[in-house]
Design a protein around this motif. Structure first.
Motif, mmCIF file in Angstrom:
data_model
loop_
_atom_site.group_PDB
_atom_site.id
_atom_site.type_symbol
_atom_site.label_atom_id
_atom_site.label_comp_id
_atom_site.label_asym_id
_atom_site.label_seq_id
_atom_site.Cartn_x
_atom_site.Cartn_y
_atom_site.Cartn_z
ATOM 1 N N LYS A 120 -32.234 55.936 2.176
ATOM 2 C CA LYS A 120 -32.874 54.696 1.786
ATOM 3 C C LYS A 120 -32.371 53.552 2.657
ATOM 4 O O LYS A 120 -31.291 53.622 3.252
ATOM 5 N N TYR A 121 -33.154 52.488 2.722
ATOM 6 C CA TYR A 121 -32.852 51.352 3.591
ATOM 7 C C TYR A 121 -31.498 50.741 3.277
ATOM 8 O O TYR A 121 -30.725 50.409 4.181
ATOM 9 N N SER A 122 -31.154 50.583 2.002
ATOM 10 C CA SER A 122 -29.925 49.864 1.642
ATOM 11 C C SER A 122 -28.662 50.567 2.106
ATOM 12 O O SER A 122 -27.651 49.916 2.366
ATOM 13 N N SER A 123 -28.702 51.888 2.251
ATOM 14 C CA SER A 123 -27.506 52.615 2.671
ATOM 15 C C SER A 123 -27.536 53.003 4.148
ATOM 16 O O SER A 123 -26.622 53.671 4.638
ATOM 17 N N ALA A 124 -28.584 52.606 4.870
ATOM 18 C CA ALA A 124 -28.740 52.988 6.277
ATOM 19 C C ALA A 124 -27.879 52.136 7.195
ATOM 20 O O ALA A 124 -27.527 50.999 6.878
ATOM 21 N N ALA A 125 -27.575 52.699 8.369
ATOM 22 C CA ALA A 125 -26.736 52.010 9.352
ATOM 23 C C ALA A 125 -27.504 50.878 10.017
ATOM 24 O O ALA A 125 -28.618 51.089 10.506
ATOM 25 N N PRO A 126 -26.920 49.662 10.070
ATOM 26 C CA PRO A 126 -27.604 48.541 10.723
ATOM 27 C C PRO A 126 -27.601 48.690 12.237
ATOM 28 O O PRO A 126 -26.670 49.253 12.822
ATOM 29 N N LEU A 127 -28.645 48.169 12.885
ATOM 30 C CA LEU A 127 -28.737 48.186 14.344
ATOM 31 C C LEU A 127 -28.069 46.977 14.973
ATOM 32 O O LEU A 127 -27.778 46.962 16.155
ATOM 33 N N VAL B 213 -36.166 50.794 10.079
ATOM 34 C CA VAL B 213 -36.949 49.973 9.157
ATOM 35 C C VAL B 213 -36.301 48.607 9.047
ATOM 36 O O VAL B 213 -35.065 48.493 9.062
ATOM 37 N N GLY B 214 -37.105 47.570 8.977
ATOM 38 C CA GLY B 214 -36.573 46.225 8.809
ATOM 39 C C GLY B 214 -37.682 45.213 8.613
ATOM 40 O O GLY B 214 -38.847 45.485 8.928
ATOM 41 N N ARG C 233 -45.421 48.173 6.147
ATOM 42 C CA ARG C 233 -45.692 48.381 4.717
ATOM 43 C C ARG C 233 -45.086 47.186 3.988
ATOM 44 O O ARG C 233 -43.968 46.771 4.313
ATOM 45 N N PRO C 234 -45.783 46.622 3.012
ATOM 46 C CA PRO C 234 -45.235 45.469 2.298
ATOM 47 C C PRO C 234 -44.068 45.847 1.398
ATOM 48 O O PRO C 234 -44.026 46.938 0.817
ATOM 49 N N GLY C 235 -43.098 44.926 1.305
ATOM 50 C CA GLY C 235 -41.982 45.118 0.395
ATOM 51 C C GLY C 235 -42.377 44.686 -1.004
ATOM 52 O O GLY C 235 -43.548 44.390 -1.281
ATOM 53 N N LEU C 236 -41.404 44.624 -1.882
ATOM 54 C CA LEU C 236 -41.678 44.241 -3.263
ATOM 55 C C LEU C 236 -42.245 42.835 -3.364
ATOM 56 O O LEU C 236 -43.049 42.537 -4.255
ATOM 57 N N ASP C 237 -41.820 41.960 -2.435
ATOM 58 C CA ASP C 237 -42.296 40.570 -2.473
ATOM 59 C C ASP C 237 -43.544 40.351 -1.628
ATOM 60 O O ASP C 237 -44.003 39.224 -1.471
ATOM 61 N N TYR D 54 -40.040 57.227 -4.014
ATOM 62 C CA TYR D 54 -40.086 56.107 -3.074
ATOM 63 C C TYR D 54 -39.162 54.968 -3.520
ATOM 64 O O TYR D 54 -39.146 54.591 -4.699
ATOM 65 N N ILE D 55 -38.397 54.429 -2.552
ATOM 66 C CA ILE D 55 -37.507 53.293 -2.801
ATOM 67 C C ILE D 55 -37.873 52.188 -1.816
ATOM 68 O O ILE D 55 -37.602 52.307 -0.615
ATOM 69 N N PRO D 56 -38.509 51.112 -2.257
ATOM 70 C CA PRO D 56 -38.881 50.023 -1.342
ATOM 71 C C PRO D 56 -37.650 49.507 -0.590
ATOM 72 O O PRO D 56 -36.556 49.437 -1.163
ATOM 73 N N PRO D 57 -37.806 49.173 0.682
ATOM 74 C CA PRO D 57 -36.640 48.736 1.460
ATOM 75 C C PRO D 57 -35.969 47.471 0.944
ATOM 76 O O PRO D 57 -34.773 47.279 1.168
ATOM 77 N N ASP D 58 -36.710 46.609 0.248
ATOM 78 C CA ASP D 58 -36.084 45.383 -0.252
ATOM 79 C C ASP D 58 -35.642 45.503 -1.714
ATOM 80 O O ASP D 58 -35.322 44.506 -2.353
#
Length: 207
Positions: free
Chosen positions: A32-39, A64-65, A152-156, A196-200
């Motif tokens: 998932k996005y929250s635990s992924a390594a930042p670039l 993803v970002g 893809r749109p996030g939650l907001d 599915y876990i939205p990235p935000d």
């Protein structure tokens, strides 16, 4: 590869045009996005999956970002392919791959948009300048890559960029470019499921 957490799929090359097998190793399993390594330091673009051939320095990664740069203040239907490419590559420019190479933005060879099942995909070919590798002792080496980005749109409701990037040393480009194109053509966002876990969603929750 199929990842239900971020709902995308693609195929990746397993051999060269000459028929030599690629030793692709899953160095970063889909997450998932929250635990992924930042670039980069601002942690916007994150590597959510990565495969590497450590012997040939071939990398296949999905990042993803949120849309930033000029895209942030521009309506999506007015986005230009080269602007999308630059937005993604600027974040990648400070990154290190799993092979230990640092890359710096060099040039976008070509960029265009494609419509696939009502979704816009931005395809672009680019070159980067990197540090020497085990197989090359030259002070400067060059890598050639093919990438595709979609949204893809996030939650907001704000768009998130989903990017598949395949890269290799310049000397291997002719032998791998067709396989890279097949992978880029196969990349798509798929219907979301309960996994599915939205990235935000909880973007700073690292577990």
């Amino acid at each position: 590869m199929y990842d239900p957490k971020l709902a995308y799929k693609f195929v990746y090359p397993v051999q060269t045009a000459a028929g030599e097998q690629l030793g692709m190793v899953l160095t970063r399993p889909p997450e998932k996005y929250s635990s992924a390594a930042p670039l980069s330091a601002d942690a916007r673009q994150r590597i959510v999956s990565e495969l590497v051939d450590l012997r040939r320095f071939v990398t296949v990664s999905v990042t993803v970002g949120p849309a930033g740069g000029v895209l942030k203040d521009t309506l999506q239907n007015q986005w230009k392919p080269r602007e999308v490419a630059l937005t993604v590559l600027v974040d990648r420019s400070t990154a290190r791959t799993s092979t230990g190479q640092r890359t710096a933005l060099n040039d976008i060879e070509e960029a265009h948009a494609e419509e696939r099942n009502g979704q816009t995909y931005y395809v672009y070919e680019h070159t980067t300048q990197g540090s020497p590798t085990i197989s090359s002792s030259k002070q400067e080496t060059f890598r050639h890559a093919l990438a595709v980005t979609t949204t893809r749109p996030g939650l907001d409701g704000r768009p998130y960029l989903y990017t598949l990037n395949l890269s290799c040393p310049q000397v291997l480009w002719n032998d791998l470019s067709n396989g890279f194109k097949t992978a880029v053509d196969s990349f798509q966002l798929v219907a979301t499921t309960n996994a599915y876990i939205p990235p935000d969603k909880d973007p700073w929750l690292f577990f």
